[in-house]
Design an enzyme around this catalytic site. Sequence first.
Site, PDB file in Angstrom:
ATOM      1  N   ASP A 195       4.576 -29.376  81.920  1.00  0.00           N
ATOM      2  CA  ASP A 195       3.464 -30.558  82.981  1.00  0.00           C
ATOM      3  C   ASP A 195       2.648 -30.701  81.795  1.00  0.00           C
ATOM      4  OD1 ASP A 195       2.606 -28.352  83.507  1.00  0.00           O
ATOM      5  OD2 ASP A 195       2.616 -29.151  85.865  1.00  0.00           O
ATOM      6  N   TYR A 209      -4.348 -27.034  75.262  1.00  0.00           N
ATOM      7  CA  TYR A 209      -4.176 -25.918  75.277  1.00  0.00           C
ATOM      8  C   TYR A 209      -4.860 -25.607  73.242  1.00  0.00           C
ATOM      9  CZ  TYR A 209      -2.170 -23.973  79.286  1.00  0.00           C
ATOM     10  OH  TYR A 209      -2.151 -23.711  80.665  1.00  0.00           O
TER      11      TYR A 209
END
Length: 450
Positions: free
Chosen positions: A172, A264
């Site tokens: 997600d 990330y």
Amino acid sequence: MKRQNLVVVGGGSTYTIGMIMSLVAEKEQFPLKSITFYDTNAERQEKIAKATEIILREKYPELDSFHYTTDKEEALSNADFVFVQIRTGGLAMREQDEQIPLRYEAVGQETCGPGGMAYGLRSIGDMIELVNDIRTYSPDAWILNYTNPAAIVAEALRREFPADKKLLNICDMPAAIMVSYAGILGKDVFDLVPEYFGLNHFGWFTKILDKEGNDHTNTIKRAITEDGFIPEDAEIANDPSWIHTFKQVERMVTDFPEYLPNTYLQYYLYPSQMVEKEDPSTTRARQVINGREKRVHTLADQIIEDGTTENVELEVDIHGRYMIRVAASMAYNNGDIFIVMVENNGTIANLPDDVMVEVPAMITNRGPKPFAVGHISTFYKGLIEGQLAYEKLVVDAFYENSYEKALQALTLNRTVVDAPRARQILDDMIEANKDYWPALHASKQVVTNQ
């Protein structure tokens, strides 16, 4: 419209109540006949399940049945969809995953670098066993896997179940980022159409369009660099760690303005800075234990004590809505477009066919139909190839119980790089995980004694 029988594996997760509220919000798009929770931790699941019973009684009276169990046959029989969100080792091992690398001034994060390797090596065996169990009791069920680290798990499942066309790995995070894009644009997240390429937790948005075909990419870039970038999904909007993470996007877009990055990527592009800001005594795992876990359990206790949801605030988050929208597109052949993980097979033309990439795909009742990305340029290809080699070596280390392959994996990873440091981290992680990796622990002893 057929109503579905849904099983949630990992019913005791702190994300489960948010998932239930998403199922309530999406019940017109994904109507359910039954919901079953399955977890190996009966005590942890029971609290969440008892609160869920009350939520469903008040907000989903159309549901025929809800129950929870630790019996796999009872849980997994006659399922149409299985949502998987397991965490082998729990938050206690996550804390180890994050603390050990920090001892050696390497990134300590649950899905990236050494922490991701440790979590992945624990997850693979349980996921293989679980998929086999699901196929025993519900051979035709769709399996939607949220289990992290998704890239490593997806690679292992690709090897183990190459012919299983009803097993899909999803994440997600791209959608959570898009919630913030939608906030910038004043639109609903599901009105946006992304163009994206990469690996899980390692990718880039090349364009953000709306359903009318208007390109909003430059508007978003300008807003990020001029006004900053904040998380807007309910689950993370007020979390200091996530606020800092989204702030890093501003730097990434400034340094590398061609594309919009997955959050990330901060761990791979700025590993030294990521280490500097971390305190081993208050890792992200500890923040979750003292934050989200405590908050969700307190919420569940209050619902149970009151016997109603009237005195609590329940929110829908993208974690649940994303998985449910993907499931609905599968169930009813909607052809909606979502970012998912698929075997490459030419989607990214200059990457091998047999790697698991994360790209937009049309979701149908025959599975995902990915859109071609074409060739990617040298910078992105180089980064991806290094990460792919790391991921494949981790899975090799699992199958071969190979200390050498695990050491090679960590040495390749951009969050570590240094071989002696990789060995120190690996040795500590093997010791911490000896109950989960007995064969790898034995392999280390062989290497040590040579």
